[in-house]
Design an enzyme around this catalytic site. Structure first.
Site: not given
Ligand code: F6R
Length: 600
Positions: A2, A27, A73, A99-100, A479, A483, A486, A502, A595
């Site tokens: 949010c 966000r 959200w 928000n929360g 990683e 990427k 997602e 395995h 985000k």
């Molecule tokens: C992946 C991504 C998320 C964040 C995760 C942690 O591309 O962006 O997996 O890495 O939500 O976020 P932070 O680093 O802000 O705690």
């Protein structure tokens, strides 16, 4: 997650709120709403995007010089107009945005309903408006919730209502007949912007920067009353307080797309610079932290998502470079390890946003046990930046795309810096990072992008992609898989090369794409894993500095030894971006993701 935006001042509020909410779009959200006015509240809200709703609901036409707006959200309650914020009391005289999570909302709601309140939504947030109404009314408080009172001023009612909430919240409230915004924050981000034309509130600094760079970062339980030409700060625990005004040091241009089509591509392209900035640290602090690691009785790294992958990479680097073992735990799993914590334990909390609820919860649990905390974050003023005993900033500038790209590589560089500092030799790391400049520049160049675009064209119709690596290349594979999945919605999974036999080898069939991350160090063993894949018909894509007959395709990257996790991640970020674009997806806002994940 949010987004919250509020304004009170000399200008018409509604166009400012629309622009502020637009600035908060990154966000992630599913619905939008605003309320303006003081003598009479005007509310508009619905499911959809801000640009569409601005026209359809004539949002910019709303009158008044004060107002609050929200991008929702969904957490409690479906994505519907009635669940969108703002929420109001029974008489539509009090409006709030939140928000929360209000943890005790059911308990509060039950009591409010017994008292005759009618609820219009399924959200936890709506209780806040009714609680304020309750405290404003002559009839006194909810039975059994607080001491009795006969009617309160709006500010007073807000204070009393906020004190009844459990959970995390950033709330803005307005009331008919009152020329003020009342705000509170606890464990959810809220920033105040101060300018000549008025006071702004937002969940983040960037959305305010169209108007001002002078901001106040609120502490937990801070309570703010803003009117035209006046602002007062209180703390729910300690009464009136003074809060310093800080000037944001980065430029708004950094938070804009410039000539790039998407933030994701812009942020990928910034990495030649941002990894240099990650090294701009006070080396006395770095050395002090290295000393704390050496003397720590148990060292934990806690993080989520990409930040967790950076920590895992760090654990391999610490082992290899400094012969030191550290524990890396997902923040959301940390409660299973809390009983190991003592006053001598050192906990590194790593979070780009500094607002990730899982991380903050883990940090608070560690603090309760007296452990020392080192915070690593990109956002100065974030909750995490204020929680630790020591702070290291990533200095990446704002990251707007929901996916972490530049902040991931900055985190890896910071891990490498710490590993070298443990050996008393940060200079060697600084030099290696400087040497990466040109390599990264080349990896993000137009010609490299075109090659990866062609590969994305071949892969975009796949349902499954697999990735393998060993050691530092295993964490890179994790990683890279995150990427790709997602942003392209293609199921992508990473395995340690040695684990293939395995189980995962059963997934390989004719044409299954498998990326193989290779370094000089583990070249022979991972190439044999690639051969196992090839023997089952897999389509092998090598990521390495030399070609090998087992590769069907080759992504050429230089060998940068301990910094391979940086250099090998970058083409995978570009590939993920190109896959999203080819599938007509928005790389900056993948579905269902936000985000900063400020809920548990
Ligand atoms: C992946 C991504 C998320 C964040 C995760 C942690 O591309 O962006 O997996 O890495 O939500 O976020 P932070 O680093 O802000 O705690």
């Amino acid at each position: 997650m949010c987004g919250i935006f509020g304004y009170v001042g000399s200008e018409k509020a509604s166009p400012i709120l629309c622009r502020g909410l637009k600035n908060l779009e990154y966000r992630g959200y599913d619905s939008v709403g605003i309320v303006t006015g003081s003598s009479q509240l005007e509310i508009r809200k619905d499911v959809g995007r801000i640009d569409d709703l601005k026209t359809r609901l004539s949002l910019e036409e709303l009158g008044g010089n004060l107002g609050i707006g929200h991008t929702r959200w969904a957490t409690h309650g479906r994505v519907t107009a009635k669940n969108s914020h703002p929420h109001t009391d029974c008489k539509n005289k009090v409006a709030i945005i939140h928000n929360g999570i209000i943890e005790n909302y059911l308990e509060l709601k039950t009591k409010l309903v017994e008292r005759g309140h009618r609820f219009s939504s399924d959200t936890d947030s709506e209780v806040i408006a009714h609680l304020i109404e309750e405290w404003l009314s002559k009839s006194g408080p909810l039975p059994g919730t607080a001491s009795s009172v006969n009617g309160s001023s709006f500010e007073d009612a807000c204070t009393k209502a906020f004190k009844q909430l459990r959970g995390s919240y950033a709330v803005l409230a307005i009331c008919e007949g009152e020329e003020k915004i009342v705000a509170v924050r606890k464990d959810s981000p809220l920033v105040v912007g101060i300018s000549e034309i008025g006071t702004f509130f937002a969940s983040d600094v960037a959305p305010i920067m169209d108007w001002t760079k002078d901001v106040v970062y609120l502490e937990n339980n801070d309570f703010v009353v803003a009117e035209k030409g006046d602002i007062r700060f209180y703390n729910l625990d300690s009464g009136e307080v003074k809060r310093p005004v800080s000037t944001v040091e980065w430029d708004l241009e950094e938070a804009k797309k410039g000539n790039f089509e998407h933030f994701m591509l812009k942020e990928i392209s910034e990495q030649a610079e941002t990894i240099q900035r990650a090294c701009v640290q006070d080396m006395a602090v770095v050395d002090r932290i290295a000393g704390m690691i050496r003397s720590g009785y148990g060292v934990f790294f806690i993080a989520c998502g990409s930040s967790y992958h950076a920590c895992l990479t760090g654990s391999y680097l610490f082992s290899k470079v400094a012969n030191l073992h550290v524990n890396v735990v997902l923040a959301s799993e940390f409660e299973n390890y809390e009983h190991f914590l003592t006053k001598k334990t050192l906990v590194f909390a790593v979070s780009q946003s500094g607002e990730t609820a899982d991380v903050l919860e883990a940090v608070r649990a560690a603090k309760r046990r007296g452990s020392r905390i080192v915070s690593i974050t990109n956002v100065m003023g974030s909750s995490l930046s204020r929680e630790g005993d020591e702070l290291l900033l990533m200095n990446s500038g704002p990251e707007i795309c929901v996916l972490s790209t530049k902040t991931y590589t900055s985190q890896v560089v910071m891990m490498a810096l710490l590993a070298c500092a443990l050996n008393g030799d940060h200079e060697s790391c600084l030099q290696k990072v400087k040497d990466l400049y040109l390599d990264i520049y080349n990896l993000t160049s137009r010609s490299m992008r075109d090659r990866l675009k062609a590969l994305a064209g071949d892969l975009s119709s796949q349902d499954h992609i697999y990735m393998i690596g060993r050691g530092l290349q295993y964490t890179t594979a994790l990683e890279a898989a995150l990427k790709v999945k997602e942003v392209s919605y293609i199921h992508t999974e990473a395995f340690a090369g040695g684990e293939l036999k395995h189980g995962p080898l059963a997934l390989i069939e004719e044409g299954t794409p498998v990326f193989v991350f290779v370094s000089k160090e583990n070249g022979d063993r991972i190439v044999s894993n690639a051969q196992e894949v090839k023997a089952r018909g897999g389509f092998v894509i090598g990521v390495s500095d030399w070609d090998n007959p087992v590769f069907d395709r080759w992504i050429k990257v230089p060998d940068c030894e301990d910094l391979n996790p940086v250099i090998q991640a970058i083409p995978m970020q570009v590939l993920a971006y190109e896959l999203a674009v080819q599938k007509n997806l928005d790389p900056d806002k993948p579905r269902n993701l936000a985000k900063s994940v400020t809920v548990l």
